[in-house]
Design a protein around this motif. Structure first.
Motif, PDB file in Angstrom:
ATOM      1  N   ALA A   1       3.090   1.876   8.127  1.00 20.30           N
ATOM      2  CA  ALA A   1       2.531   2.543   8.230  1.00 20.30           C
ATOM      3  C   ALA A   1       2.517   3.434   9.675  1.00 20.30           C
ATOM      4  O   ALA A   1       2.834   2.257  10.703  1.00 20.30           O
ATOM      5  N   ILE A   2       2.656   5.042  10.246  1.00 19.75           N
ATOM      6  CA  ILE A   2       2.910   5.087  11.275  1.00 19.75           C
ATOM      7  C   ILE A   2       1.413   6.024  12.585  1.00 19.75           C
ATOM      8  O   ILE A   2       1.495   6.235  12.559  1.00 19.75           O
ATOM      9  N   SER A   3       0.155   5.598  11.688  1.00 18.20           N
ATOM     10  CA  SER A   3      -1.275   6.191  12.237  1.00 18.20           C
ATOM     11  C   SER A   3      -2.123   4.849  11.705  1.00 18.20           C
ATOM     12  O   SER A   3      -2.066   4.695  10.046  1.00 18.20           O
ATOM     13  N   PRO A   4      -3.151   5.136  12.673  1.00 19.25           N
ATOM     14  CA  PRO A   4      -4.034   4.774  11.846  1.00 19.25           C
ATOM     15  C   PRO A   4      -4.553   5.675  10.604  1.00 19.25           C
ATOM     16  O   PRO A   4      -5.535   4.221   9.457  1.00 19.25           O
TER      17      PRO A   4
ATOM     18  N   VAL B   1      -5.183   4.522   3.893  1.00 19.41           N
ATOM     19  CA  VAL B   1      -4.805   5.175   2.866  1.00 19.41           C
ATOM     20  C   VAL B   1      -4.358   4.004   2.008  1.00 19.41           C
ATOM     21  O   VAL B   1      -3.847   3.565   0.805  1.00 19.41           O
ATOM     22  N   LEU B   2      -2.872   3.428   3.278  1.00 16.71           N
ATOM     23  CA  LEU B   2      -2.306   2.439   2.374  1.00 16.71           C
ATOM     24  C   LEU B   2      -3.447   1.288   1.409  1.00 16.71           C
ATOM     25  O   LEU B   2      -2.925   0.719   0.785  1.00 16.71           O
ATOM     26  N   GLU B   3      -3.841   0.855   2.582  1.00 19.78           N
ATOM     27  CA  GLU B   3      -4.539  -0.172   2.005  1.00 19.78           C
ATOM     28  C   GLU B   3      -5.864   0.269   0.950  1.00 19.78           C
ATOM     29  O   GLU B   3      -5.724  -0.879  -0.103  1.00 19.78           O
TER      30      GLU B   3
ATOM     31  N   VAL C   1      -1.491  -2.457  -1.000  1.00 16.87           N
ATOM     32  CA  VAL C   1      -0.022  -2.485  -0.791  1.00 16.87           C
ATOM     33  C   VAL C   1      -0.230  -4.362  -0.426  1.00 16.87           C
ATOM     34  O   VAL C   1      -1.947  -4.445  -0.134  1.00 16.87           O
ATOM     35  N   ASP C   2      -0.035  -4.790  -0.446  1.00 18.96           N
ATOM     36  CA  ASP C   2       0.431  -6.136  -0.185  1.00 18.96           C
ATOM     37  C   ASP C   2       0.957  -6.782   1.380  1.00 18.96           C
ATOM     38  O   ASP C   2      -0.214  -7.325   2.253  1.00 18.96           O
ATOM     39  N   GLN C   3       1.378  -5.817   2.156  1.00 23.38           N
ATOM     40  CA  GLN C   3       1.270  -5.695   3.509  1.00 23.38           C
ATOM     41  C   GLN C   3       1.833  -4.206   3.165  1.00 23.38           C
ATOM     42  O   GLN C   3       2.243  -3.693   3.808  1.00 23.38           O
ATOM     43  N   ILE C   4       1.130  -3.798   5.169  1.00 17.52           N
ATOM     44  CA  ILE C   4       1.851  -3.000   5.797  1.00 17.52           C
ATOM     45  C   ILE C   4       2.080  -3.549   7.212  1.00 17.52           C
ATOM     46  O   ILE C   4       2.145  -4.586   8.078  1.00 17.52           O
ATOM     47  N   ILE C   5       3.742  -2.035   7.310  1.00 23.06           N
ATOM     48  CA  ILE C   5       4.322  -2.864   8.539  1.00 23.06           C
ATOM     49  C   ILE C   5       4.572  -1.318   9.447  1.00 23.06           C
ATOM     50  O   ILE C   5       4.264  -0.482   9.423  1.00 23.06           O
TER      51      ILE C   5
ATOM     52  N   VAL D   1       3.056   7.948   0.957  1.00 26.47           N
ATOM     53  CA  VAL D   1       2.348   7.027  -0.002  1.00 26.47           C
ATOM     54  C   VAL D   1       2.896   7.487  -1.638  1.00 26.47           C
ATOM     55  O   VAL D   1       2.169   6.882  -2.404  1.00 26.47           O
ATOM     56  N   MET D   2       2.702   8.307  -2.196  1.00 28.87           N
ATOM     57  CA  MET D   2       3.532   8.819  -3.392  1.00 28.87           C
ATOM     58  C   MET D   2       4.828   7.660  -3.756  1.00 28.87           C
ATOM     59  O   MET D   2       4.534   7.043  -5.128  1.00 28.87           O
ATOM     60  N   ALA D   3       5.147   7.470  -3.079  1.00 25.37           N
ATOM     61  CA  ALA D   3       6.740   6.174  -3.551  1.00 25.37           C
ATOM     62  C   ALA D   3       5.221   4.756  -3.332  1.00 25.37           C
ATOM     63  O   ALA D   3       5.667   4.298  -4.689  1.00 25.37           O
TER      64      ALA D   3
END
Length: 227
Positions: A98-101, A106-108, A112-116, A80-82
């Motif tokens: 992302a490793i969990s919902p 949080v990334l959303e 971010v432009d895209q979550i993997i 998240v920090m990076a």
């Protein structure tokens, strides 16, 4: 193209090596010096630094990089920090793992432009998507034929499928269209979520920002997107 990949775990290292093999410039970053040494002969550049440290990240050529992918896995805080630091720096395209919902939410919220999600996406498949500019997702049916999701080129906005005549010009079929609609996550932050428009016809009109779902040979789809 130039990529910065943060994290040299299994996913990050596989992606870095695949992109390097494709001829791209890759700067792979990890705070573990042993991992940096392990991949230094397989990736264009490897750098040992802490990606959650804003001052350390400032030493990277962020402004001249096409895509930054934060591939840190289990260390939720570092990921998240990076991601937040790179977002603040205004990188051209920011992707994060992302490793969990909850991690995804949080990334959303960061924007971010895209979550993997690595359990859904192999490094090799992602590398192929990054190789083709404009491609959002892809599915290999065989060595020759693919189903591709890609943003409709601006010149086709306002035209019907019949008017574009993709089948005759490129031997590519439009299967459906994904059209972005605004929605909100649990933090109240609005973001766009694609909605499937169902079965399309020759009279279906493309809108700016539409995502095409097309079937054909990869080289023909590439011509359609970039000619």
């Amino acid at each position: 193209m130039r990529y910065i990949v943060i994290g040299l775990g299994y996913f990050g290292s596989s992606l870095s090596m695949k992109l390097t093999d494709m001829g791209h410039e890759v700067i792979a970053v990890d705070k573990d010096l042993a991992k940096v040494e392990m991949y230094k002969d397989r990736v264009t550049h490897t750098v040992a630094l802490d990606a959650s440290d804003a001052q350390a990240i400032s030493t990277l050529p962020v402004a001249d990089t096409d895509v930054v992918l934060v591939g840190i896995g289990e260390d939720f805080g570092a990921s998240v920090m990076a991601t937040a630091i790179f977002k603040q720096l205004g990188v051209k395209r920011l992707m994060s793992r992302a490793i969990s919902p909850l991690h995804q939410t949080v990334l959303e919220a960061i924007g971010v432009d895209q979550i993997i999600r690595p359990e859904q996406e192999s490094a090799e498949r992602l590398a192929k998507k990054l190789e083709m500019r404009g491609v959002i997702d892809s599915f290999d049916l065989s060595e020759d034929y693919n189903i591709i999701e890609a943003t409709v080129p601006e010149k086709y906005a306002g035209m019907t499928i019949a008017e574009t005549d993709f089948r005759a010009r490129y031997q590519v079929n439009v299967l459906t269209i994904l059209r972005n609609q605004e929605t909100r996550n649990m933090f109240g932050r609005s973001h766009l979520k694609p909605k499937v428009m169902g079965v399309v016809t020759g009279n279906t009109i493309f809108e700016a920002g539409d995502i095409l779902v097309v079937f054909g040979k990869i080289q023909d789809i590439d011509r359609l997107l970039h000619e």
